[in-house]
Write a protein that holds these residues in place. Structure first.
Motif, PDB file in Angstrom:
ATOM      1  N   SER A 112      66.832 -24.047 -22.514  1.00 51.78           N
ATOM      2  CA  SER A 112      67.573 -22.777 -22.631  1.00 51.78           C
ATOM      3  C   SER A 112      67.971 -22.223 -21.269  1.00 51.78           C
ATOM      4  CB  SER A 112      66.734 -21.733 -23.363  1.00 51.78           C
ATOM      5  OG  SER A 112      66.336 -22.230 -24.603  1.00 51.78           O
ATOM      6  N   LYS A 113      67.221 -22.618 -20.219  1.00 52.61           N
ATOM      7  CA  LYS A 113      67.510 -22.110 -18.868  1.00 52.61           C
ATOM      8  C   LYS A 113      68.658 -22.881 -18.210  1.00 52.61           C
ATOM      9  CE  LYS A 113      62.590 -21.138 -18.211  1.00 52.61           C
ATOM     10  NZ  LYS A 113      61.356 -21.686 -17.617  1.00 52.61           N
ATOM     11  N   GLN A 114      69.067 -24.012 -18.838  1.00 55.10           N
ATOM     12  CA  GLN A 114      70.111 -24.855 -18.237  1.00 55.10           C
ATOM     13  C   GLN A 114      71.494 -24.459 -18.738  1.00 55.10           C
ATOM     14  OE1 GLN A 114      68.813 -27.051 -16.023  1.00 55.10           O
ATOM     15  NE2 GLN A 114      66.792 -26.369 -16.701  1.00 55.10           N
ATOM     16  N   ASN A 115      72.512 -24.737 -17.909  1.00 54.85           N
ATOM     17  CA  ASN A 115      73.896 -24.540 -18.359  1.00 54.85           C
ATOM     18  C   ASN A 115      74.476 -25.820 -18.950  1.00 54.85           C
ATOM     19  OD1 ASN A 115      74.032 -21.862 -17.560  1.00 54.85           O
ATOM     20  ND2 ASN A 115      74.389 -22.459 -15.427  1.00 54.85           N
ATOM     21  N   THR A 116      73.679 -26.880 -18.918  1.00 55.99           N
ATOM     22  CA  THR A 116      74.147 -28.187 -19.403  1.00 55.99           C
ATOM     23  C   THR A 116      74.195 -28.216 -20.930  1.00 55.99           C
ATOM     24  OG1 THR A 116      72.866 -29.041 -17.535  1.00 55.99           O
ATOM     25  CG2 THR A 116      73.696 -30.665 -19.084  1.00 55.99           C
ATOM     26  N   PRO A 117      75.265 -28.772 -21.526  1.00 46.69           N
ATOM     27  CA  PRO A 117      75.288 -28.874 -22.991  1.00 46.69           C
ATOM     28  C   PRO A 117      74.135 -29.742 -23.518  1.00 46.69           C
ATOM     29  CG  PRO A 117      77.198 -29.981 -22.001  1.00 46.69           C
ATOM     30  CD  PRO A 117      76.487 -29.289 -20.900  1.00 46.69           C
ATOM     31  N   VAL A 118      73.526 -29.282 -24.599  1.00 46.59           N
ATOM     32  CA  VAL A 118      72.392 -30.014 -25.183  1.00 46.59           C
ATOM     33  C   VAL A 118      72.782 -30.491 -26.583  1.00 46.59           C
ATOM     34  CG1 VAL A 118      69.977 -29.889 -25.926  1.00 46.59           C
ATOM     35  CG2 VAL A 118      70.716 -28.615 -23.897  1.00 46.59           C
ATOM     36  N   ILE A 119      72.674 -31.810 -26.803  1.00 47.73           N
ATOM     37  CA  ILE A 119      72.888 -32.381 -28.134  1.00 47.73           C
ATOM     38  C   ILE A 119      71.511 -32.603 -28.756  1.00 47.73           C
ATOM     39  CG2 ILE A 119      73.738 -34.381 -29.425  1.00 47.73           C
ATOM     40  CD1 ILE A 119      75.855 -34.783 -27.213  1.00 47.73           C
ATOM     41  N   LEU A 120      71.259 -31.984 -29.895  1.00 44.78           N
ATOM     42  CA  LEU A 120      70.003 -32.227 -30.605  1.00 44.78           C
ATOM     43  C   LEU A 120      70.169 -33.517 -31.402  1.00 44.78           C
ATOM     44  CD1 LEU A 120      67.149 -31.124 -31.473  1.00 44.78           C
ATOM     45  CD2 LEU A 120      68.295 -30.305 -33.531  1.00 44.78           C
ATOM     46  N   VAL A 121      69.303 -34.494 -31.123  1.00 40.14           N
ATOM     47  CA  VAL A 121      69.351 -35.770 -31.847  1.00 40.14           C
ATOM     48  C   VAL A 121      68.115 -35.833 -32.747  1.00 40.14           C
ATOM     49  CG1 VAL A 121      69.434 -38.278 -31.618  1.00 40.14           C
ATOM     50  CG2 VAL A 121      70.529 -36.851 -29.880  1.00 40.14           C
ATOM     51  N   ILE A 122      68.351 -35.768 -34.045  1.00 39.72           N
ATOM     52  CA  ILE A 122      67.216 -35.889 -34.981  1.00 39.72           C
ATOM     53  C   ILE A 122      67.082 -37.365 -35.317  1.00 39.72           C
ATOM     54  CG2 ILE A 122      66.255 -35.193 -37.201  1.00 39.72           C
ATOM     55  CD1 ILE A 122      67.829 -32.593 -37.005  1.00 39.72           C
ATOM     56  N   ASN A 123      66.038 -37.995 -34.786  1.00 41.66           N
ATOM     57  CA  ASN A 123      65.831 -39.436 -34.939  1.00 41.66           C
ATOM     58  C   ASN A 123      64.987 -39.727 -36.185  1.00 41.66           C
ATOM     59  OD1 ASN A 123      65.921 -42.153 -34.291  1.00 41.66           O
ATOM     60  ND2 ASN A 123      64.235 -42.060 -32.852  1.00 41.66           N
ATOM     61  N   LYS A 124      64.923 -41.012 -36.546  1.00 39.42           N
ATOM     62  CA  LYS A 124      64.085 -41.502 -37.653  1.00 39.42           C
ATOM     63  C   LYS A 124      64.530 -40.940 -39.004  1.00 39.42           C
ATOM     64  CE  LYS A 124      60.193 -41.828 -34.407  1.00 39.42           C
ATOM     65  NZ  LYS A 124      58.796 -41.663 -34.104  1.00 39.42           N
ATOM     66  N   ILE A 125      65.862 -40.786 -39.191  1.00 39.55           N
ATOM     67  CA  ILE A 125      66.350 -40.217 -40.456  1.00 39.55           C
ATOM     68  C   ILE A 125      66.153 -41.177 -41.630  1.00 39.55           C
ATOM     69  CG2 ILE A 125      68.017 -38.617 -39.416  1.00 39.55           C
ATOM     70  CD1 ILE A 125      70.231 -40.711 -40.152  1.00 39.55           C
ATOM     71  N   ASP A 126      65.853 -42.458 -41.303  1.00 38.10           N
ATOM     72  CA  ASP A 126      65.583 -43.424 -42.376  1.00 38.10           C
ATOM     73  C   ASP A 126      64.264 -43.109 -43.092  1.00 38.10           C
ATOM     74  OD1 ASP A 126      64.900 -44.206 -39.612  1.00 38.10           O
ATOM     75  OD2 ASP A 126      63.712 -45.778 -40.571  1.00 38.10           O
ATOM     76  N   MET A 127      63.479 -42.178 -42.512  1.00 36.72           N
ATOM     77  CA  MET A 127      62.167 -41.839 -43.089  1.00 36.72           C
ATOM     78  C   MET A 127      62.240 -40.664 -44.079  1.00 36.72           C
ATOM     79  SD  MET A 127      60.252 -43.832 -41.022  1.00 36.72           S
ATOM     80  CE  MET A 127      58.597 -43.273 -40.736  1.00 36.72           C
ATOM     81  N   VAL A 128      63.404 -39.989 -44.169  1.00 33.85           N
ATOM     82  CA  VAL A 128      63.475 -38.788 -45.024  1.00 33.85           C
ATOM     83  C   VAL A 128      64.696 -38.811 -45.952  1.00 33.85           C
ATOM     84  CG1 VAL A 128      62.252 -37.289 -43.383  1.00 33.85           C
ATOM     85  CG2 VAL A 128      64.746 -37.462 -43.254  1.00 33.85           C
ATOM     86  N   LYS A 129      64.659 -37.941 -46.960  1.00 29.54           N
ATOM     87  CA  LYS A 129      65.796 -37.815 -47.892  1.00 29.54           C
ATOM     88  C   LYS A 129      66.878 -36.956 -47.233  1.00 29.54           C
ATOM     89  CE  LYS A 129      63.090 -38.070 -52.165  1.00 29.54           C
ATOM     90  NZ  LYS A 129      61.726 -37.580 -51.913  1.00 29.54           N
ATOM     91  N   LYS A 130      68.148 -37.188 -47.653  1.00 28.52           N
ATOM     92  CA  LYS A 130      69.295 -36.475 -47.075  1.00 28.52           C
ATOM     93  C   LYS A 130      69.177 -34.957 -47.191  1.00 28.52           C
ATOM     94  CE  LYS A 130      73.036 -39.245 -45.882  1.00 28.52           C
ATOM     95  NZ  LYS A 130      72.754 -40.613 -46.247  1.00 28.52           N
ATOM     96  N   GLU A 131      68.735 -34.496 -48.381  1.00 30.18           N
ATOM     97  CA  GLU A 131      68.667 -33.042 -48.586  1.00 30.18           C
ATOM     98  C   GLU A 131      67.604 -32.384 -47.698  1.00 30.18           C
ATOM     99  OE1 GLU A 131      66.849 -35.058 -52.276  1.00 30.18           O
ATOM    100  OE2 GLU A 131      68.535 -35.328 -50.912  1.00 30.18           O
ATOM    101  N   GLU A 132      66.533 -33.139 -47.396  1.00 29.01           N
ATOM    102  CA  GLU A 132      65.505 -32.606 -46.485  1.00 29.01           C
ATOM    103  C   GLU A 132      66.093 -32.437 -45.092  1.00 29.01           C
ATOM    104  OE1 GLU A 132      61.139 -34.193 -47.552  1.00 29.01           O
ATOM    105  OE2 GLU A 132      62.571 -35.813 -47.194  1.00 29.01           O
ATOM    106  N   LEU A 133      66.937 -33.377 -44.710  1.00 25.27           N
ATOM    107  CA  LEU A 133      67.538 -33.390 -43.381  1.00 25.27           C
ATOM    108  C   LEU A 133      68.333 -32.109 -43.114  1.00 25.27           C
ATOM    109  CD1 LEU A 133      67.788 -35.146 -40.896  1.00 25.27           C
ATOM    110  CD2 LEU A 133      69.746 -36.270 -41.932  1.00 25.27           C
ATOM    111  N   LEU A 134      69.092 -31.674 -44.100  1.00 25.86           N
ATOM    112  CA  LEU A 134      69.880 -30.439 -43.953  1.00 25.86           C
ATOM    113  C   LEU A 134      68.975 -29.249 -43.655  1.00 25.86           C
ATOM    114  CD1 LEU A 134      72.394 -30.975 -46.880  1.00 25.86           C
ATOM    115  CD2 LEU A 134      72.904 -31.110 -44.441  1.00 25.86           C
ATOM    116  N   HIS A 135      67.813 -29.228 -44.301  1.00 28.75           N
ATOM    117  CA  HIS A 135      66.845 -28.153 -44.074  1.00 28.75           C
ATOM    118  C   HIS A 135      66.317 -28.212 -42.628  1.00 28.75           C
ATOM    119  CE1 HIS A 135      63.404 -25.554 -44.403  1.00 28.75           C
ATOM    120  NE2 HIS A 135      62.552 -26.564 -44.304  1.00 28.75           N
ATOM    121  N   PHE A 136      66.004 -29.418 -42.145  1.00 29.95           N
ATOM    122  CA  PHE A 136      65.478 -29.577 -40.778  1.00 29.95           C
ATOM    123  C   PHE A 136      66.521 -29.153 -39.744  1.00 29.95           C
ATOM    124  CE2 PHE A 136      63.030 -33.401 -42.702  1.00 29.95           C
ATOM    125  CZ  PHE A 136      62.117 -32.534 -43.282  1.00 29.95           C
ATOM    126  N   ILE A 137      67.783 -29.515 -39.999  1.00 27.95           N
ATOM    127  CA  ILE A 137      68.875 -29.127 -39.091  1.00 27.95           C
ATOM    128  C   ILE A 137      68.936 -27.606 -38.993  1.00 27.95           C
ATOM    129  CG2 ILE A 137      71.414 -29.036 -38.874  1.00 27.95           C
ATOM    130  CD1 ILE A 137      71.456 -31.933 -40.001  1.00 27.95           C
TER     131      ILE A 137
END
Length: 300
Positions: A112-137
Motif C-alpha cells: 500500500s505504501k508503493q506507487n507501483t501497480p499491484v496485480i493480485l494473482v490468486i494461485n492454485k485455482i484448480d483446488m477450488v470451485k468457480k463460485e468460491e473463487l468469486l467470493h475470495f476475489i
C-alpha cells in the motif's frame, strides 16, 4: 525493434509456499527457480526473462516474506522487500481462501505504501470451485485497490497467458534488456547449486533443509561430460549423518535426482560428486552467509 515494444520488471511477492517459483518457471517455460513443498525454498532474488513479439518481462522471484529467526531470514526478507521498490509491476501471489492472515496483511501494508501497480494473482485455482473463487476475489478486493486480479493455476498453466497480457499493460515502452535467447541472469554454477539443494529439500526430513547450503567446488567441461564437485553444508554432526544416510544411500539419492535436472539444463552428461560438511550455526554468521552467496549488500 518497433516503437510499440515494451520491456520492464515484474516482482513476484507473497508468503512462503504460495507457488511463486512454480509460476515463474511456467511463465518462462523453463525450470530455473527450485521448488518444494517446504517454505522458504527460494533464498536469493532470481531473475528470469520472458520474451515475445510484444515485449520482454524480466521476472524477479523473491524469497517468501516471513518473520525472520536468524541472519539468513533477515537477508531473505530484505531481498524480497527491496525487490518491491525496483520494479514496474508487482505480482502479489495468494492462495484461494477468504482467510487473510497476518502474513498477507503485513505484505498488503508494505504494498500500500508503493506507487507501483499491484496485480493480485490468486494461485492454485484448480483446488477450488468457480463460485468460491468469486467470493475470495471479493474478500481481497476490500483489502486493497489492486490494479488487476488474475486467478491462475501455475501447476496446470491455467490462465497464465491472461496474466502475461495484464503484466504487459503496465510496462513502459522501450527496447529489450536481454537478447531473446536469455532466460536467466543466474550463473550456471548457482543454478546447479540450487538444483542440488532442491533435491535435498525434497528428500530430507522437515528439520534439516533450512539448515543446508550448497557450494560448487569444481565445474569442469571435458569433451562430452561435465565434472561437478559440490558440498552440502549443514549445521550439526547429527544432520550430516542423516544427509549421508545408511551406507551413503541418502546422499546417493540426492545426487541421482539432482544429476537428471542438471544434465537437462546443461544439455550434457554430468559426473556429480557430493560431499557433506558441518559449519555450526552458519545461518547466523555474516562471514559464512557471504561465503555461501547471501550477501546483505545485495539489497541495501
Amino acid at each position: 525493434m518497433n516503437d510499440q515494444y515494451k520491456s520492464g520488471f515484474a516482482a513476484l511477492i507473497g508468503r512462503p509456499n504460495v507457488g511463486k517459483s512454480t509460476l515463474m518457471n511456467n511463465l518462462i517455460g523453463q525450470k530455473i527457480a527450485i521448488t518444494s513443498r517446504k517454505p522458504q525454498t527460494t533464498r536469493n532474488r532470481i531473475r528470469t526473462v520472458y520474451t515475445s513479439d510484444e515485449g520482454q518481462i524480466v521476472f524477479t522471484d523473491t524469497p517468501g516474506i516471513h518473520k525472520s529467526k536468524n541472519k539468513l531470514g533477515e537477508y531473505m526478507v530484505g531481498t524480497a522487500e527491496s525487490a518491491i521498490r525496483e520494479v514496474d509491476v508487482i505480482l502479489f501471489l495468494v492462495e484461494p481462501t477468504d482467510y487473510i492472515g497476518a502474513g498477507e496483511k503485513h505484505i498488503i501494508e508494505q504494498l500500500s505504501k508503493q506507487n507501483t501497480p499491484v496485480i493480485l494473482v490468486i494461485n492454485k485455482i484448480d483446488m477450488v470451485k468457480k463460485e468460491e473463487l468469486l467470493h475470495f476475489i471479493d474478500v481481497y478486493r476490500k483489502e486493497m485497490d489492486f490494479a488487476e486480479i488474475v486467478p491462475v493455476s501455475a501447476l496446470k498453466k491455467e490462465n497464465t497467458e491472461e496474466l502475461i497480457s495484464c503484466i504487459m499493460k503496465y510496462l513502459p515502452y522501450g527496447p529489450a534488456f536481454y537478447d531473446e535467447d536469455t532466460v536467466t541472469d543466474q550463473p550456471q554454477r548457482q543454478i546447479v547449486a540450487e538444483l542440488i539443494r532442491e533435491k535435498a529439500l525434497r528428500c530430507l526430513d522437515e528439520e534439516i533443509p533450512h539448515g543446508i547450503a550448497v557450494t560448487i567446488e569444481k565445474m569442469k567441461w571435458r569433451k562430452d561430460i561435465v565434472d561437478i564437485d559440490a558440498t552440502i553444508i549443514c549445521e550439526r554432526e547429527s544432520h550430516k549423518g542423516i544427509i549421508i544416510g545408511r551406507q551413503g544411500s541418502m546422499l546417493k539419492k540426492i545426487g541421482t535426482e539432482a544429476r537428471k535436472d542438471i544434465e537437462k539444463m546443461l544439455d550434457s552428461r554430468v559426473n556429480l560428486q557430493l560431499w557433506v560438511k558441518v559449519k555450526k550455526d552458519w545461518r547466523d554468521s555474516d562471514f559464512l552467509l557471504k561465503n555461501f552467496g547471501y550477501n546483505q549488500k545485495d539489497y541495501e
